[in-house]
Motif scaffolding. Structure first.
Motif, PDB file in Angstrom:
ATOM      1  N   PHE A  29       0.815  -1.215   0.000  1.00 33.96           N
ATOM      2  CA  PHE A  29       0.000   0.000   0.000  1.00 33.96           C
ATOM      3  C   PHE A  29       0.840   1.253   0.000  1.00 33.96           C
ATOM      4  N   VAL A  30       1.963   1.202   0.680  1.00 33.33           N
ATOM      5  CA  VAL A  30       2.793   2.404   0.793  1.00 33.33           C
ATOM      6  C   VAL A  30       3.320   2.859  -0.555  1.00 33.33           C
ATOM      7  N   SER A  31       3.283   2.016  -1.559  1.00 31.60           N
ATOM      8  CA  SER A  31       3.791   2.377  -2.877  1.00 31.60           C
ATOM      9  C   SER A  31       2.747   3.088  -3.737  1.00 31.60           C
ATOM     10  N   TYR A  32       1.502   3.118  -3.263  1.00 33.31           N
ATOM     11  CA  TYR A  32       0.395   3.594  -4.080  1.00 33.31           C
ATOM     12  C   TYR A  32       0.002   5.022  -3.759  1.00 33.31           C
ATOM     13  N   ALA A  33      -0.250   5.806  -4.788  1.00 33.55           N
ATOM     14  CA  ALA A  33      -1.012   7.033  -4.592  1.00 33.55           C
ATOM     15  C   ALA A  33      -2.468   6.640  -4.338  1.00 33.55           C
ATOM     16  N   VAL A  34      -3.157   7.420  -3.534  1.00 30.58           N
ATOM     17  CA  VAL A  34      -4.546   7.124  -3.193  1.00 30.58           C
ATOM     18  C   VAL A  34      -5.401   8.343  -3.457  1.00 30.58           C
ATOM     19  N   GLY A  35      -6.558   8.097  -3.997  1.00 28.38           N
ATOM     20  CA  GLY A  35      -7.455   9.202  -4.294  1.00 28.38           C
ATOM     21  C   GLY A  35      -8.878   8.920  -3.860  1.00 28.38           C
ATOM     22  N   TRP A  36      -9.635   9.983  -3.738  1.00 20.77           N
ATOM     23  CA  TRP A  36     -11.073   9.892  -3.510  1.00 20.77           C
ATOM     24  C   TRP A  36     -11.789  10.438  -4.742  1.00 20.77           C
ATOM     25  N   PHE A  37     -12.799   9.717  -5.158  1.00 20.33           N
ATOM     26  CA  PHE A  37     -13.637  10.113  -6.273  1.00 20.33           C
ATOM     27  C   PHE A  37     -15.086  10.067  -5.805  1.00 20.33           C
ATOM     28  N   ARG A  38     -15.966  10.681  -6.563  1.00 26.52           N
ATOM     29  CA  ARG A  38     -17.379  10.627  -6.198  1.00 26.52           C
ATOM     30  C   ARG A  38     -18.236  10.565  -7.450  1.00 26.52           C
ATOM     31  N   GLN A  39     -19.415  10.008  -7.261  1.00 22.69           N
ATOM     32  CA  GLN A  39     -20.360   9.895  -8.372  1.00 22.69           C
ATOM     33  C   GLN A  39     -21.757  10.192  -7.858  1.00 22.69           C
ATOM     34  N   ALA A  40     -22.326  11.254  -8.388  1.00 24.12           N
ATOM     35  CA  ALA A  40     -23.694  11.627  -8.059  1.00 24.12           C
ATOM     36  C   ALA A  40     -24.645  10.966  -9.051  1.00 24.12           C
ATOM     37  N   PRO A  41     -25.908  10.787  -8.685  1.00 22.54           N
ATOM     38  CA  PRO A  41     -26.864  10.149  -9.593  1.00 22.54           C
ATOM     39  C   PRO A  41     -26.919  10.851 -10.941  1.00 22.54           C
ATOM     40  N   LYS A  43     -24.591  11.288 -13.032  1.00 18.24           N
ATOM     41  CA  LYS A  43     -23.353  11.979 -13.415  1.00 18.24           C
ATOM     42  C   LYS A  43     -22.203  10.999 -13.484  1.00 18.24           C
ATOM     43  N   GLU A  44     -21.150  11.429 -14.150  1.00 16.59           N
ATOM     44  CA  GLU A  44     -19.962  10.595 -14.237  1.00 16.59           C
ATOM     45  C   GLU A  44     -19.151  10.672 -12.937  1.00 16.59           C
ATOM     46  N   ARG A  45     -18.349   9.639 -12.730  1.00 16.16           N
ATOM     47  CA  ARG A  45     -17.467   9.652 -11.577  1.00 16.16           C
ATOM     48  C   ARG A  45     -16.420  10.750 -11.761  1.00 16.16           C
ATOM     49  N   GLU A  46     -16.197  11.514 -10.685  1.00 17.07           N
ATOM     50  CA  GLU A  46     -15.278  12.636 -10.795  1.00 17.07           C
ATOM     51  C   GLU A  46     -14.234  12.604  -9.692  1.00 17.07           C
ATOM     52  N   PHE A  47     -13.098  13.170  -9.997  1.00 17.94           N
ATOM     53  CA  PHE A  47     -11.993  13.258  -9.047  1.00 17.94           C
ATOM     54  C   PHE A  47     -12.329  14.243  -7.937  1.00 17.94           C
ATOM     55  N   TYR A  94     -19.063   8.088  -2.608  1.00 16.54           N
ATOM     56  CA  TYR A  94     -17.636   8.378  -2.601  1.00 16.54           C
ATOM     57  C   TYR A  94     -16.846   7.079  -2.663  1.00 16.54           C
ATOM     58  N   TYR A  95     -15.826   7.083  -3.507  1.00 12.73           N
ATOM     59  CA  TYR A  95     -14.994   5.900  -3.720  1.00 12.73           C
ATOM     60  C   TYR A  95     -13.533   6.225  -3.416  1.00 12.73           C
ATOM     61  N   CYS A  96     -12.887   5.281  -2.809  1.00 12.74           N
ATOM     62  CA  CYS A  96     -11.449   5.324  -2.618  1.00 12.74           C
ATOM     63  C   CYS A  96     -10.799   4.516  -3.737  1.00 12.74           C
ATOM     64  N   ALA A  97      -9.690   5.026  -4.263  1.00 15.51           N
ATOM     65  CA  ALA A  97      -8.984   4.320  -5.328  1.00 15.51           C
ATOM     66  C   ALA A  97      -7.489   4.439  -5.103  1.00 15.51           C
ATOM     67  N   ALA A  98      -6.768   3.448  -5.592  1.00 12.78           N
ATOM     68  CA  ALA A  98      -5.315   3.445  -5.460  1.00 12.78           C
ATOM     69  C   ALA A  98      -4.687   3.075  -6.791  1.00 12.78           C
ATOM     70  N   GLY A  99      -3.497   3.616  -7.024  1.00 11.55           N
ATOM     71  CA  GLY A  99      -2.808   3.303  -8.270  1.00 11.55           C
ATOM     72  C   GLY A  99      -1.321   3.551  -8.160  1.00 11.55           C
ATOM     73  N   PRO A 111     -10.876   8.012 -14.472  1.00 11.84           N
ATOM     74  CA  PRO A 111     -10.978   7.085 -13.339  1.00 11.84           C
ATOM     75  C   PRO A 111     -10.940   5.618 -13.752  1.00 11.84           C
ATOM     76  N   ALA A 112     -11.435   5.314 -14.935  1.00  9.01           N
ATOM     77  CA  ALA A 112     -11.470   3.915 -15.380  1.00  9.01           C
ATOM     78  C   ALA A 112     -10.072   3.329 -15.530  1.00  9.01           C
ATOM     79  N   ASN A 113      -9.062   4.160 -15.592  1.00  9.16           N
ATOM     80  CA  ASN A 113      -7.694   3.671 -15.733  1.00  9.16           C
ATOM     81  C   ASN A 113      -7.113   3.146 -14.423  1.00  9.16           C
ATOM     82  N   LEU A 114      -7.803   3.391 -13.324  1.00 10.37           N
ATOM     83  CA  LEU A 114      -7.357   2.880 -12.023  1.00 10.37           C
ATOM     84  C   LEU A 114      -7.999   1.522 -11.773  1.00 10.37           C
TER      85      LEU A 114
END
Length: 127
Positions: A29-41, A43-47, A94-99, A111-114
């Motif tokens: 996990f320590v090697s990953y950048a982590v982000g939060w994204f969100r998706q409203a009804p 709408k597309e998922r956004e950073f 709200y979604y947590c993502a790592a990459g 976002p689909a690239n994560l």
């Protein structure tokens, strides 16, 4: 990949605060950048926000800058999102993502690239 689990969502009033947590499994996990994204009804998922693997670089969308803060504790495999001055437009899942990318790249890439995502957690802000 890492496995991610979000917690801490719920209901808040406009002007209130909530804190989201994302806990990861896996010792890389320590090697990953982590982000939060969100998706409203409808709408597309956004950073929303991202943090570098060392926690020394953070990025925010213009809509949350100055209100939200992302930070991480690699010792606990955890990344939190403190959300203040909430408004109804913040209502979303709200979604947590790592990459294995830079946090800056995470702020602009599709976002689909994560490939590591949590299950999502609902945040609802009432007016």
């Amino acid at each position: 990949q890492v496995q991610l689990v979000e917690s801490g969502g719920g209901l808040a009033q406009a002007g209130g605060s909530l804190r989201l947590s994302c806990v990861a499994s896996g010792n890389t996990f320590v090697s990953y950048a982590v982000g939060w994204f969100r998706q409203a009804p409808g709408k597309e998922r956004e950073f929303v926000a991202a943090i570098s693997w060392r926690g020394d670089h953070t990025y925010y969308s213009d809509s949350v800058k100055g209100r939200f803060t992302i930070f991480r504790d690699n010792g606990k495999n955890m990344v939190d999102l403190q959300m203040n001055s909430l408004n109804p437009e913040d209502t979303a899942v709200y979604y947590c993502a790592a990459g294995l990318v830079s946090a800056q790249a995470m702020s602009t890439m599709p976002p689909a690239n994560l490939d590591s995502w949590g299950q999502g957690i609902q945040v609802t802000v009432s007016s």
